[in-house]
Design a protein around this motif. Structure first.
Motif, short mmCIF file in Angstrom:
data_model
loop_
_atom_site.label_atom_id
_atom_site.label_comp_id
_atom_site.label_asym_id
_atom_site.label_seq_id
_atom_site.Cartn_x
_atom_site.Cartn_y
_atom_site.Cartn_z
N LEU A 78 43.48 25.57 68.58
CA LEU A 78 42.56 26.34 67.74
C LEU A 78 42.97 26.33 66.41
O LEU A 78 43.72 27.18 66.24
CB LEU A 78 42.05 27.41 68.40
N GLU A 79 42.26 26.01 65.30
CA GLU A 79 42.98 25.96 64.07
C GLU A 79 41.63 26.45 63.14
O GLU A 79 40.36 25.97 63.21
CB GLU A 79 43.08 24.50 63.46
N ILE A 80 42.13 27.38 62.26
CA ILE A 80 41.05 28.00 61.31
C ILE A 80 41.79 27.94 60.11
O ILE A 80 42.79 28.50 60.00
CB ILE A 80 40.82 29.66 61.85
N LYS A 81 40.95 27.56 59.14
CA LYS A 81 41.32 27.22 57.82
C LYS A 81 40.42 27.69 56.72
O LYS A 81 39.19 27.47 56.67
CB LYS A 81 41.47 25.65 57.66
N ASP A 131 43.36 32.11 57.38
CA ASP A 131 44.05 30.92 58.02
C ASP A 131 44.48 31.50 59.32
O ASP A 131 45.32 32.43 59.44
CB ASP A 131 45.10 30.20 57.32
N SER A 160 46.30 29.78 63.21
CA SER A 160 46.35 28.82 64.22
C SER A 160 47.04 29.21 65.70
O SER A 160 47.88 30.24 65.81
CB SER A 160 47.69 27.83 63.60
N LYS A 202 48.21 28.46 69.35
CA LYS A 202 48.74 27.14 70.14
C LYS A 202 48.08 27.22 71.54
O LYS A 202 47.73 28.24 72.21
CB LYS A 202 49.94 27.27 70.01
N GLU A 224 36.62 25.97 57.93
CA GLU A 224 36.75 25.30 58.94
C GLU A 224 37.26 25.96 60.37
O GLU A 224 38.22 26.69 60.32
CB GLU A 224 37.49 24.02 58.77
N ILE A 225 36.42 25.53 61.38
CA ILE A 225 37.06 26.25 62.89
C ILE A 225 37.27 25.01 63.71
O ILE A 225 36.18 24.17 63.78
CB ILE A 225 36.25 26.97 63.46
N THR A 226 38.54 24.42 63.85
CA THR A 226 38.49 23.23 64.95
C THR A 226 39.19 23.47 66.13
O THR A 226 40.30 24.34 66.16
CB THR A 226 39.42 22.11 64.00
N GLU A 241 40.37 19.22 68.12
CA GLU A 241 40.10 18.20 67.18
C GLU A 241 38.59 18.06 66.79
O GLU A 241 38.25 17.20 66.34
CB GLU A 241 40.87 16.88 67.44
N SER A 281 35.00 19.94 65.48
CA SER A 281 34.60 21.18 64.56
C SER A 281 33.68 22.11 65.41
O SER A 281 32.54 21.55 65.99
CB SER A 281 33.96 20.57 63.34
#
Length: 218
Positions: free
Chosen positions: A2-5, A21, A23, A25, A57-59, A62, A64
């Protein structure tokens, strides 16, 4: 996982998140710490689709999540236990758990209920009791169990210790560790009890007025 940018979120003219931001894991427990108004609940609402961010962005895996309806996000494998539990008080414990599995088949729901009752035996004893008659700690267990019925990949937990007696609080966190270890569930834990959260997480972020001001291992 889960990635938040550069996440920006607001309530009307009031900005709650300022370019956040993070991350998360796979197979980790990550704590989100901070005082009232830090943006912790807002962050979880953005991830689960309850609040549409202004930008960023929230991914997840991979894909969105921005703009997706909450039920579509649940279907991807993210479950949200909201602040204040928000169980259905007039429904029985069993019916609350069925609602947690509403996207699954009957077999998946029945299997999921059996599994969560093994983690929370007190719920198995009260399946036909109305949710609103449970104690605060039991309602928190029900809210967590409801989110686990379909075995999510990520569990978003908002203040699970709030309003819970210390002995029950310890039991809940013991169960969360067991679920994490046995189900390999990734957990994002919003919590004001920093000592308790740091005891169970591997990594933590500290938020202050919608910004990450500190991060690192527990």
């Amino acid at each position: 996982m889960l990635e938040i940018k550069s996440l920006v979120a607001a309530y009307g003219e009031i900005t709650a998140l300022h370019g956040l931001d993070l991350s998360i894991k796979k197979d980790s427990i990550v704590a989100i710490l901070g005082g009232n108004g830090a943006g912790k609940t807002t962050l979880l609402k953005c991830i689960s689709g309850l609040l549409k961010p202004k930008s960023g962005e929230i991914t997840f895996a991979e894909k969105s999540l921005v703009g997706k309806e909450p039920e579509k996000i649940v279907a991807l494998g993210l479950s949200h236990v909201p602040e204040g539990r928000l169980i259905f008080p007039s429904l029985t414990v069993r019916e609350n758990l069925i609602m947690g599995g509403y996207l699954g088949t009957r077999h998946q729901i029945n299997t999921g209920i059996e599994k969560v009752c093994a983690y929370f035996p007190i719920l198995a004893e009260k399946l036909d009791q109305q949710g609103g008659t449970l104690s605060g700690g039991e309602q928190q267990m029900l809210a967590i169990a409801r989110a686990l019925v379909l075995t999510p990949k990520i569990l978003l937990l908002d203040e699970p210790s709030m309003g819970v007696a210390p002995v029950i609080k310890d039991q809940i966190f013991e169960k969360l560790l067991a679920i994490h270890n046995q189900e390999k569930t990734t957990i994002v834990l919003v919590e004001q009890d920093a000592d308790l959260a740091l005891d169970v997480c591997q990594y933590a972020y500290v938020l202050e007025t919608g910004r990450s001001v500190l991060e690192g291992t527990s």
